[in-house]
Write a protein that holds these residues in place. Structure first.
Motif, PDB file in Angstrom:
ATOM      1  N   PRO A   4       0.887  -1.292   0.123  1.00  0.00           N
ATOM      2  CA  PRO A   4      -0.082  -0.094   0.155  1.00  0.00           C
ATOM      3  C   PRO A   4       0.978   1.248   0.158  1.00  0.00           C
ATOM      4  O   PRO A   4       2.041   1.161   0.515  1.00  0.00           O
ATOM      5  N   TYR A   5       0.302   2.223  -0.548  1.00  0.00           N
ATOM      6  CA  TYR A   5       1.049   3.571  -0.663  1.00  0.00           C
ATOM      7  C   TYR A   5       0.981   4.259   0.610  1.00  0.00           C
ATOM      8  O   TYR A   5       2.070   4.757   1.435  1.00  0.00           O
ATOM      9  N   GLY A  24     -14.254   6.602   9.343  1.00  0.00           N
ATOM     10  CA  GLY A  24     -15.122   7.093   8.092  1.00  0.00           C
ATOM     11  C   GLY A  24     -14.012   8.209   7.250  1.00  0.00           C
ATOM     12  O   GLY A  24     -14.355   8.124   6.121  1.00  0.00           O
ATOM     13  N   SER A  25     -13.482   8.996   8.138  1.00  0.00           N
ATOM     14  CA  SER A  25     -12.778   9.862   7.449  1.00  0.00           C
ATOM     15  C   SER A  25     -11.357   9.351   6.760  1.00  0.00           C
ATOM     16  O   SER A  25     -10.914   9.759   5.491  1.00  0.00           O
ATOM     17  N   VAL A  26     -10.679   8.050   7.140  1.00  0.00           N
ATOM     18  CA  VAL A  26      -9.752   7.421   6.370  1.00  0.00           C
ATOM     19  C   VAL A  26     -10.574   6.765   4.975  1.00  0.00           C
ATOM     20  O   VAL A  26      -9.875   6.859   3.983  1.00  0.00           O
ATOM     21  N   ASP A  32      -7.934   3.758  -2.759  1.00  0.00           N
ATOM     22  CA  ASP A  32      -7.959   2.356  -2.043  1.00  0.00           C
ATOM     23  C   ASP A  32      -6.437   1.939  -2.032  1.00  0.00           C
ATOM     24  O   ASP A  32      -6.392   0.784  -1.478  1.00  0.00           O
ATOM     25  N   ASP A  33      -5.512   2.882  -1.965  1.00  0.00           N
ATOM     26  CA  ASP A  33      -4.145   2.188  -1.927  1.00  0.00           C
ATOM     27  C   ASP A  33      -3.722   2.573  -0.534  1.00  0.00           C
ATOM     28  O   ASP A  33      -2.850   3.373  -0.297  1.00  0.00           O
ATOM     29  N   TYR A  34      -4.148   1.961   0.239  1.00  0.00           N
ATOM     30  CA  TYR A  34      -3.890   2.274   1.831  1.00  0.00           C
ATOM     31  C   TYR A  34      -4.269   1.108   2.736  1.00  0.00           C
ATOM     32  O   TYR A  34      -4.883   0.257   2.330  1.00  0.00           O
ATOM     33  N   GLU A  35      -3.697   0.834   3.833  1.00  0.00           N
ATOM     34  CA  GLU A  35      -3.957   0.085   5.118  1.00  0.00           C
ATOM     35  C   GLU A  35      -4.165   0.879   6.328  1.00  0.00           C
ATOM     36  O   GLU A  35      -3.645   2.197   6.452  1.00  0.00           O
ATOM     37  N   VAL A  98      -4.875  12.798  -1.686  1.00  0.00           N
ATOM     38  CA  VAL A  98      -4.467  13.336  -2.968  1.00  0.00           C
ATOM     39  C   VAL A  98      -3.411  14.521  -2.459  1.00  0.00           C
ATOM     40  O   VAL A  98      -2.197  14.414  -3.110  1.00  0.00           O
ATOM     41  N   ARG A  99      -3.508  15.213  -1.560  1.00  0.00           N
ATOM     42  CA  ARG A  99      -2.590  16.513  -1.219  1.00  0.00           C
ATOM     43  C   ARG A  99      -1.240  15.797  -0.652  1.00  0.00           C
ATOM     44  O   ARG A  99      -0.174  16.352  -1.034  1.00  0.00           O
ATOM     45  N   LEU A 100      -1.123  14.619   0.156  1.00  0.00           N
ATOM     46  CA  LEU A 100       0.030  14.156   0.482  1.00  0.00           C
ATOM     47  C   LEU A 100       0.737  13.673  -0.643  1.00  0.00           C
ATOM     48  O   LEU A 100       2.136  13.788  -0.656  1.00  0.00           O
TER      49      LEU A 100
END
Length: 119
Positions: A4-5, A24-26, A32-35, A98-100
């Motif tokens: 994951p990114y 919910g905020s995450v 979808d490129d996260y854990e 997106v900003r990160l």
């Protein structure tokens, strides 16, 4: 399995009244490129039930020696290229991932942090 990114680490203890907003905020980042790893110190409130509403979350309920210990466990377990820390009673603003990605597109950037206060 691809790496994951983002890895989002959240320490928790009896935060059932707040953690749904955090989760919910995450989940609403539109990426979808996260854990999302939750390290919970055996909560006795509704935390587990709230987390169960987000099946993509990796929830680990086990004894720890406090918030710093839970965060360190998360850092050790994280697989992402970018590691984020989000407390269970905090929320990310929309568009954060997106900003990160924009910040970290610059190879000179090693760390990004921010703060936001509501009065």
């Amino acid at each position: 399995m691809r790496r994951p990114y983002f890895s989002v680490i959240t320490p928790s203890f009896n935060q059932g009244g707040f953690i749904a907003g955090c989760l919910g905020s995450v989940a609403s980042q539109g990426d979808d490129d996260y854990e999302h790893l939750i390290f919970d110190n055996c909560s006795t409130d509704q935390t587990a039930g709230e987390v169960a509403k987000f099946p993509q979350v990796d929830f680990r309920s086990e004894p720890d020696r406090g918030q710093s210990d839970a965060i360190n466990k998360g850092f050790s377990a994280a697989r992402g290229e970018i590691i984020c820390w989000l407390n269970s009673d905090d929320e990310y603003p929309s568009g954060l991932f997106v900003r990160l990605r924009e910040f970290f597109a610059d190879p000179e950037v090693m760390v990004v942090f921010g703060c936001f206060f509501v009065s």
